[in-house]
Design an enzyme around this catalytic site. Structure first.
Site, PDB file in Angstrom:
ATOM      1  N   CYS A 117     -14.543  -9.024 -18.294  1.00  0.00           N
ATOM      2  CA  CYS A 117     -13.023  -8.689 -19.113  1.00  0.00           C
ATOM      3  C   CYS A 117     -13.652  -7.455 -20.110  1.00  0.00           C
ATOM      4  O   CYS A 117     -12.909  -6.343 -20.380  1.00  0.00           O
ATOM      5  CB  CYS A 117     -12.656  -9.957 -19.968  1.00  0.00           C
TER       6      CYS A 117
ATOM      7  N   ASN B 163      14.510  -1.812  17.571  1.00  0.00           N
ATOM      8  CA  ASN B 163      13.069  -1.325  16.793  1.00  0.00           C
ATOM      9  C   ASN B 163      13.024   0.004  16.766  1.00  0.00           C
ATOM     10  O   ASN B 163      12.708   1.044  17.677  1.00  0.00           O
ATOM     11  CB  ASN B 163      11.813  -1.518  18.205  1.00  0.00           C
TER      12      ASN B 163
ATOM     13  N   CYS C 230       8.172   1.078  14.959  1.00  0.00           N
ATOM     14  CA  CYS C 230       6.789   1.367  15.467  1.00  0.00           C
ATOM     15  C   CYS C 230       6.411   2.633  15.094  1.00  0.00           C
ATOM     16  O   CYS C 230       6.869   3.641  15.530  1.00  0.00           O
ATOM     17  CB  CYS C 230       6.503   0.976  16.985  1.00  0.00           C
TER      18      CYS C 230
ATOM     19  N   THR D  64       5.338  -1.717  10.808  1.00  0.00           N
ATOM     20  CA  THR D  64       3.790  -1.508  10.291  1.00  0.00           C
ATOM     21  C   THR D  64       4.018  -0.125   9.749  1.00  0.00           C
ATOM     22  O   THR D  64       4.519   0.693   9.689  1.00  0.00           O
ATOM     23  CB  THR D  64       2.845  -1.643  11.571  1.00  0.00           C
TER      24      THR D  64
END
Lengths: 440, 433
Positions: B352, B135, B138, B204
């Site tokens: 539009c 890891n 994080c 993340t």
């Protein structure tokens, strides 16, 4: 014997609990989350068709976006600056033939944005807090008389007060509100909303209301023209069209009176209603009278309309509300005469010269008959001092009548649909015209 | 019927859907429920050294909502496992024993000292786990202590720790990358240089999801204060897809196996990651919002789509979209399209028109009857009208055929490819041979 199956006209047909349930809010308000979900469906159209379809031209996409953004108070101000009776209109407008009919999502999927309910959410938020988001301009020293405290008169009075004029509103009835107070089904305006809205509206200041005083009886137009800088006439329609029914008797009641009485009745269990009720007409008054008859405990209620159902001026939503409430709608039939225990009708058909009877008849049993075939303007002098157009007061685009210094709007003036929202627009616009005339 | 079975760097699982290292894989109870629900594998919530860390006792998640409180993104300030190492290891061993066909990968995060990694790897190996995931991703909390993203943001550290781990264990080593860097290719290359068997991404994204305007503090608020967290869910999927593609089309890392992570919610999301080169996918937010049952939709949806397309296995379509990801300079400037409005489908909302008139090229006209039409002389084919139109396929982009005249430029469309590298306005253009 009391109850649903008691013949004749009787009170207390159903229990007080059932009555209370029947006359609760027919379309309960949105919760905050429901409002957000409904608001998220709005496409924020460019030059939105819903605005054009609204007689008061409320900026609907903007107020819905304000709800989305967590600012219902701002949304309410967007609504109320165009339509000071936006709270009542959210409840009684036939949105399905106005803004919601024009909604592009109606075109896309037959499911418009729930504009009416969103408007109610926004205006309720502000009115529940008691906030009045408008203030008066510097006093002008002018004073204007407004005749009639209905939607047109109140809208006119509020806009005049905002411009700094003083306003005296005179109404013939005991309470202000006009048809909002006396002419709309109870389940659309629960909790005495019409009076609460008037009280809230008056917070602007500069408006005095006098009730129980009738033009032509208690005072004359000439007198008030002398006493005030300007006059606005918004007293609605006081006459009721006759059926011209052969053998008509005391059993034929005015639907408008019935609706007014019901609205003013504290104890619905004491209000008598027929076991079998027939309502003659095809508009919203007919629907309101028929549905409320059913809710009071009438066993059989029938609306009889002389033309085809598609010609009824009550909207499809109103018609559906009637039929799902257990009211039967019978079309292509016109009343001929009162007979023992009921009314005889003749079938009709559309011919080259208009509607005509076929000669074939039938009898509807009826303990009580209401007529709801329209109302008329009645001049208060026997012979009117104002120019009329098709029986109503003639006005120009600004609401000016044939008499200088006198404006008119709402149902008593010619032009526009007889809707609360139209009356508000006419009252508001007449106030702007009056302001220009006084300050010009 | 398509074969969904997955072999990712030698780790086999019945399907390519793994649960990412996160709260859903924190302990035995959850992982058993996940396997019973049909997930192909898990990456066990990150283990660390004892004494175990602690979490805040106030809210640890914040969210961004779409319409109807639909969760678009979650921000978390939860740290790695807050349970003793032995407890986790025993649970991992038991679960792996009971679910031998499922992938059991263990996420690890310990200080940047070789002995810390060596010791914990030996313990994990004893559990019978199929692999480890380092890891380095994080961005909150642990990064303040020199771990997680603070390693992942320094390619030299990534390589160093990866080398330690590869030397210490026979288990496959996956390196989980942080997106909180400027160019994802450098950490990926570093992992590869360190001998990593694969990289997984993205972890993340550093974020503050909202500010409480009464407290004047970020959410989630702990006693009046907030700390940035890590953002995940559908909101970050576009960031993840790009990073996967960047690694996949980098010649140096083209053969590096990828485990795709980032907002995967449906079978289609998974198929998109695999098309860009992911060998499998990891899911977290969707499970946290909807529960483990979502894997049923993912498996059936992917299988049905593969059948429809004639793909019999995951490898049949893995990476097929990679060659079509290119640099802007190679895009064909001779490809000319114009917006076309289907008047029968148009509901006349005018979005539009507002978008084009206010913010683009004034290339849509509006009549009094609310008919909206494209002005070819102005249309640059930006696609904004297509994007803002609420009716699917009402506005489309139509390609001009070679020989047609582009009314905006007055030039005839040519059939040949022509890009910036040879464009006359490019000072460094290479003359066409």
């Amino acid at each position: 014997m009391s109850g649903v199956r008691q013949n004749g006209i009787a009170a207390g047909r159903i229990s007080p609990a059932a009555l209370s349930e029947n006359f609760s809010d027919a379309y309960p308000p949105f919760s905050a989350h429901e409002a957000l979900v409904a608001a998220d469906r709005c496409y924020f159209c460019y030059d939105a068709p819903c605005i054009t379809a609204c007689p008061t031209e409320i900026d609907i996409p903007l107020f819905i976006r304000q709800i989305q953004a967590g600012n219902p108070e701002g949304a309410a101000k967007t609504i109320l600056k165009q339509n000071i009776l936006g709270g009542m209109c959210a409840r009684v407008c036939p949105t399905e033939t106005l803004c919601e009919e024009a909604c592009v999502r109606e075109a896309a999927e037959g499911q418009p944005v729930d504009i009416g309910a969103l408007q109610r959410f926004a205006t309720d938020t502000v009115m529940d807090k008691g906030d009045h988001p408008f203030t008066r301009a510097e006093p002008t020293g002018k004073i204007v008389a407004v005749i009639g405290a209905g939607p047109a008169g109140l809208a006119c009075a509020h806009r005049l007060a905002m411009h700094g004029h003083n306003v005296v509103v005179v109404d013939a009835r005991k309470k202000p509100g006009g048809l909002n107070e006396y002419g709309i089904a109870s389940y659309k305006t629960v909790n005495d909303f019409a009076q609460a809205e008037v009280e809230w509206l008056l917070k602007i200041g500069g408006i005095r209301i006098e009730t129980g005083s009738e033009l032509g009886k208690d005072y004359t137009l000439g007198e008030i023209r002398e006493d005030y800088d300007a006059v606005f006439l918004g007293m609605g329609l006081s006459g009721v069209n006759d059926l011209g029914l052969e053998g008509a008797d005391e059993r034929v009641d005015d639907a408008v009176d019935f609706i007014a009485t019901l609205r003013q009745t504290k104890d619905l269990a004491a209000l008598p209603i027929g076991r079998r009720v027939v309502v003659i007409g095809g508009g919203m008054t007919a629907v309101d009278a028929a549905v409320q008859s059913k809710l009071l405990g009438a066993e059989d209620v029938t609306i009889v309309y002389r033309r085809g159902q598609e010609r009824m001026s009550a909207s499809e939503v109103e018609q559906d509300h009637a039929t799902t409430s257990g009211v039967r709608i019978k079309c292509h039939a016109m009343p001929r005469r009162a007979v023992a225990g009921g009314v005889e009708f003749e079938y009709t058909e559309d011919g080259p010269d208009g509607l005509r009877g076929t000669g074939e008849t039938f009898v509807l049993e009826a303990d009580q008959v209401f007529r709801a075939i329209g109302q008329t303007y009645e001049g208060w002098h026997g012979k009117s001092v104002l120019e009329l157009e098709r029986g109503k007061i003639r006005v120009d685009l600004e609401g000016r009548t044939s008499l200088s210094g006198v404006w008119a709007g709402g149902d008593c003036a010619f032009g526009g649909e007889d809707l609360t929202v139209t009356a508000v627009a006419e009252g508001r616009d007449a106030a702007e015209s009056i302001n220009r005339a006084l300050m010009g | 019927m398509a074969d969904l079975s997955s072999d990712f760097i030698g780790i086999k699982s019945p399907n390519p859907f793994w649960l990412a290292s996160a709260p859903p894989t924190d302990k035995e109870y959850n992982v058993r429920r996940a396997f019973d629900a049909g997930w192909g594998g898990v990456v066990w919530k990150t283990l660390g050294l004892d004494p175990h860390i602690v979490n805040v006792n106030g809210p640890r998640y914040g969210v961004v909502y779409g319409p109807d409180r639909k969760v678009i993104g979650i921000n978390n300030i939860e740290l790695i496992t807050d349970r003793p190492l032995d407890v986790n290891l025993e649970e991992i061993k038991r679960v792996k024993r009971d679910y031998p066909d499922r992938a059991m990968v263990v996420s690890l995060m310990v200080p940047c000292e070789e002995v810390c990694w060596t010791e914990i790897l030996a313990k994990v190996e004893d559990t019978g786990a199929d692999g480890v995931e380092l890891n380095f991703g994080c961005p909150h909390g642990m990064s303040e202590r020199g771990m997680g993203a603070s390693v992942g943001q320094v390619p030299e550290y990534i390589q160093m720790v990866t080398e330690w781990c590869k030397a210490a264990t026979k288990m496959p080593v996956i390196v989980k990358l942080t997106p909180n860097i400027s160019d994802i290719r450098y950490p990926a290359r570093a992992a590869m240089a360190g001998g990593a068997d694969a990289v997984s991404l993205i972890n993340t994204v550093s974020s503050i999801t909202s500010v409480n305007l009464d407290l004047m503090a970020p959410e989630p608020t702990i006693d009046g204060k907030g700390s940035h967290g890590g953002y995940c869910g559908p909101a970050v999927k576009p960031i993840a897809l790009n990073m996967i593609a960047e690694i996949g089309r980098d010649p140096e890392t083209a053969n590096l196996p990828l485990s795709g992570i980032g907002g995967i919610t449906t079978w289609r999301d998974a198929a998109e990651f695999i098309a860009l080169g992911a060998g499998n996918v990891q899911v977290c937010t969707a499970a946290m919002v909807y529960g483990f049952k979502i894997v049923e939709e993912m498996k059936v949806g992917l299988s049905d789509w593969m059948d429809e397309k004639g793909y019999s296995s995951i490898s049949d379509f893995k990476g097929l979209a990679v060659p079509n990801v290119t640099d802007w300079q190679y895009l064909n400037l001779n490809y000319v399209t114009k917006a076309r409005i289907d008047q029968d489908a148009c509901i006349k909302c005018g979005r539009c028109y507002a978008a084009c008139e206010d913010t683009s090229h004034q290339a849509i006209s509006m009549s009094a009857e609310r008919t909206f039409e494209v002005i070819d002389e102005e249309c640059v084919a930006c696609n904004l009208c297509v994007n803002v139109c609420p009716v699917e396929n009402c506005i489309t982009m139509e390609k001009l055929s070679p020989g047609a005249v582009d009314l905006r430029t007055g030039e005839t469309v040519v059939p040949d490819h022509g890009d910036w590298t040879t464009h006359p306005n490019n000072p460094t253009a290479v003359a066409a041979e």
